[in-house]
Write a protein that holds these residues in place. Structure first.
Motif: not given
Length: 876
Positions: A59-61, A70-71, A151-154
């Motif tokens: 995940i990039i924060k 922001l993710l 991660i699944l949502l992204l």
């Protein structure tokens, strides 16, 4: 992961994830364990998945403010976010719409969602809340699960943002869906959107004049609709402009922001969230063929995460505050509009279209039905009032020596039998006219094929693979034999539960009559019995609901509609016994409870005398019926209000909360809507409870209403209040429900129909065996012979129910379920669909003449002479 379909062959199969690893091997113990519904694994081996390409995503924060993060998982999105942020900083006068126009979503993927993040958009599509408790021993495990789920949502294409509240206690996961993702999901669930008139061929423009001049409700506006799945891509400039809400005069920013209203958005995003744990994985079949399968990461399903406490809350948010300014109704705040038009609307007609727009078809259908049912109750109320008025006049005539007979005569008189006949016809007409009205709603709301196109529940699992006869692809399958075994087990448990209720009711009826203190006091035992019975009903009902839900989950239904129908059937079977068994017992054996407690002839005669007539049944019915409605109103209004106050008191006083946000130094110093909604109780499954309450009420009226003709009046008063209390509850006291769809009442409609038929028999028995007036009429033909009296009573029951059944069938046959207007509208839509989508030539006007002379189309030599053929005929 996009919701776009893979080009490769798809095999839907459910395989669980244990300790971060996807496993297919199973033991005999696991197979037994799975049978009882605790796992969603397939027993079918698909071979090894060594050739699958896997990757570990990070995940990039991106820090926005101290409390906002922001993710992302895509560096392109990170770069685009920075570009949008810089452009907004350099153009401080720009607004959200200007920014979306600058970064056109057709060119910049996800730009509309990222622009909302930059502007701290006040209406994210969904909220998931969690709390990190440092004293929690399981904190690391929960944090890891949250990271994996995010991660699944992204991967589905959603944009995520963390926002911490002013106390630093709760973190709100704000979910924002880009417009193209919404369009993909809309195609997946086969959502229908109307085509705008400007996109139709020129030779169909005359339709506008026809619709405007038509007096029919169905044709009062242009109602042409096209399924989104029939277009190659909705998010395409050429196709998009064909739909209402995306007319050529609107820019892409208006479309991205407002094409889907908030109810539609939360429905589509909800679908993404509940299916996020289904991932596509490449595997090799035993015959060596590589395919993509859909696998379920069971440990990361949102419902399981909520049950484990990984997340605390999961809800869409309201459009804004319910209160509005005195002089105007907020343009884009449907909640405020509904508060003004619906909650405060007194006896105004319900704004069903706005309710549908804000809450979705499922809830709007309930309120449409409730309004329709309540209007029909007014007819039954008038009939009941006439019976009581006549009874009061009859009771005041002085023909009665005993006060008990005088009291009973108020609803036991010459109009009792006609009233029962009227109620039977009333129930049939109500149900048949509702079906007609519902067909109009189905067409107008574009849900006629909803159940046919409904997608599987995320909880559904299969145990074998089979080839679909429709797609010729492999699909998961749950064998009928296994399902039958589960249903049989479920039936046995339901019957045991119902048996417990029956025993309880019989005990409650018999015990008061055995007590010495009640033997010489008229009607005390029935009153005490009814009160205790009401309390027992409520307690048993709460226990059984959990049992019914467990059993329905155990049965493994494929679609949400099938799941709900099964749950409804179980719940109502229990309700039927729970609420009606005492009344049925009294109806069939009214004087048995007190007669069994007597030890001499005088006592038995006195007991039988007290049990004559409808009084005992009336007392029981009135207390249970009115008491249940009063308790229901208290539960629906008081409990949500108290929970709201309790939640507010637990977190902070509202004024304190407002001050905290004002002094927080945040760019947005107002209390966010999702924080306000977080203080409200959840609205899950509330609609089923609403239906259940009304169907139970209908059962009281239909089955036993002849014993208490004022019951429809009390029901009408209750329902008038119910509509406004429900409006208040959903607008102000509860979190916003997901805007689910529905095409009809489902199992409730079948239950109502069955009740209306059973009611014919119950009313016939009540009149024949409990009506003193009717018994006096029968005695005129018996010469004092009790055997003849019994035969006449049984003959009356047989004749009455046959006569009423015939009348009911006549009414049911003469009132078609679908009106002619709706049938024409459906055929018209199909015709237009062929013209627009398939390029058919418009139909020609037909010609008829009295002149049968065809000589003009033949030459003198006898050859046929035909008009010149045109390439295209213009529609008239």
């Amino acid at each position: 992961m996009s919701h776009k379909q893979e080009n490769s062959e798809q095999i839907e199969i459910s395989i669980s994830e244990e300790n971060g690893e996807l496993s297919e091997k199973k033991t005999k113990f696991e197979n037994l364990f799975n049978f009882f519904g605790h796992s969603n694994r397939s027993t079918t081996s698909l071979g090894d998945a060594d050739d699958d390409i896997v990757e570990k995503l990070e995940i990039i924060k991106e820090k926005i403010e101290e409390h906002r993060t922001l993710l992302l998982i895509n560096k392109k999105d990170q770069t685009l976010y920075k570009e949008i942020n810089n452009w907004v900083y350099e153009n401080p006068e720009s607004n959200l719409e200007d920014t979306i126009l600058k970064f056109n979503p057709e060119e910049y993927h996800n730009s509309d969602a990222l622009a909302k993040v930059v502007f701290n958009y006040s209406s994210p599509d969904f909220i998931i809340r969690y709390k990190d408790n440092k004293d929690d021993d399981d904190l690391n495990r929960k944090q890891k699960k949250r990271e994996n789920f995010e991660i699944l949502l992204l991967r589905t294409g959603l944009i995520l943002e963390h926002e911490i509240d002013t106390d630093g206690i709760y973190t709100y996961l704000k979910i924002i869906a880009p417009f193209d993702i919404l369009c993909e999901v809309a195609r997946e669930i086969k959502l229908k959107i109307r085509i705008n008139k400007e996109s139709l061929p020129d030779d169909l423009s005359i339709l506008d004049q026809y619709y405007k001049s038509s007096k029919s409700k169905i044709f009062s506006q242009f109602t042409y609709k096209i399924d989104l799945k029939k277009q190659a891509s909705l998010f395409n400039k050429d196709c998009l402009r064909n739909y209402e809400g995306a007319e050529p005069g609107k820019n892409i920013a208006e479309i991205a922001l407002h094409f889907f209203n908030t109810s539609r958005r939360n429905l589509l995003v909800h679908r993404v969230i509940i299916t996020a744990a289904q991932i596509n994985k490449k595997i090799t079949l035993q015959e060596g063929k590589a395919v993509y399968v859909k696998r379920k990461v069971e440990s990361l399903e949102i419902k399981k995460l909520l049950n484990e406490g990984v997340y605390d809350e999961f809800y869409p948010i309201h459009d804004g505050p319910a209160k509005i300014k005195k002089d105007s109704i907020e343009k884009n705040n449907l909640r405020a509009q509904l508060n003004e038009l619906w909650v405060k609307g007194s006896f105004r007609r319900q704004p069903i279209d706005k309710i549908r727009e804000y809450f979705g078809e499922k809830m709007a259908l309930y309120f449409a039905w409730l309004g329709f049912y309540t209007s029909w109750l007014s007819v039954a109320s008038i009939a009941g009032i006439i019976v009581v008025i006549y009874g009061l006049i009859y009771a005041a005539s002085g023909k009665f020596e005993k006060s008990s007979e005088k009291f009973s005569a108020i609803w036991d008189n010459a109009l009792t039998a006609p009233y029962a006949l009227i109620m039977a016809i009333w129930a049939t007409c109500f149900l048949e006219t509702w079906k007609r009205f519902n067909s109009s709603i189905q067409y107008d709301w574009d849900v006629m094929d909803y159940e046919k196109d409904e997608l599987p529940r995320p909880e559904f699992y299969g145990t074998t693979l089979r080839t679909s006869l429709i797609t010729l692809k492999k699909e998961i399958h749950f064998p009928y034999k296994k399902k039958l075994v589960k249903i049989i087990i479920s039936i046995i448990i339901v019957l045991i539960s119902i048996g417990i209720v029956i025993v309880t009711v019989v005990v409650l009826i018999k015990i008061p009559a055995q007590l010495q203190v009640f033997k010489n006091v008229k009607y005390v035992a029935p009153v005490i019995t009814a009160i205790i019975n009401l309390a027992t009903i409520i307690i048993l009902n709460l226990v059984y609901k959990n049992v019914a839900r467990f059993l329905t989950n155990f049965e493994n239904h494929k679609t949400e509609t099938q799941f709900e129908d099964s749950l409804i059937l179980k719940a109502y079977l229990f309700d039927f016994v729970n609420f009606y068994s005492a009344l049925i017992y009294i109806m069939l054996n009214g004087d048995a409870s007190c007669r069994d407690s007597c030890h001499d002839t005088a006592c038995i005669e006195k007991c039988i005398e007290q049990s004559k007539g409808l009084t005992r049944l009336t007392i029981q019915l009135a207390i249970i019926f009115i008491g249940k409605q009063l308790i229901g109103q208290i539960q629906e209004i008081l409990i949500p209000w108290l929970l709201n106050k309790w939640n507010s008191a637990k977190s902070a006083d509202w004024d304190t909360l407002v001050k905290k946000y004002a002094d927080s130094g945040r760019k947005n110093s107002e209390v966010p809507q999702w924080v306000e909604d977080d203080h409200l109780p959840a609205s899950d499954e509330s609609i089923m409870t609403e239906y259940e309450e009304m169907v139970i009420q209908f059962g009281f009226l239909a089955l036993f209403g002849v014993a208490f003709p004022l019951a429809p009046l009390f029901a009408w008063i209750n329902n008038i209040t119910e509509i406004r209390s429900d409006a208040f509850k959903y607008i102000k006291a509860l979190q916003r429900p997901v805007g689910h769809r529905a095409e009809d009442l489902g199992m409730w409609e079948k239950i109502l129909t069955i009740i209306s038929f059973i009611a014919v028999l119950t009313n016939a028995i009540i009149i024949a065996f409990h009506s003193i007036w009717m018994e006096n009429q029968f005695k005129k033909y018996t010469d004092g012979d009790n055997n003849k009296l019994l035969v006449i009573k049984l003959g009356f029951v047989l004749a009455f129910e046959h006569f009423v059944f015939i009348i009911k069938l006549i009414f049911a046959y003469t009132i078609p379920d679908v009106s002619e207007t709706v049938k024409i509208a459906i055929e018209r839509e199909r015709y237009l669909s062929r013209l627009v989508l398939e390029g058919d030539v418009p139909a020609l006007d037909e010609y008829w003449s009295d002149n049968k002379d065809d000589s003009s189309i033949f030459s003198k030599g006898g050859s046929i002479l035909l008009p010149r053929k045109f390439a295209k005929y213009k529609a008239q």
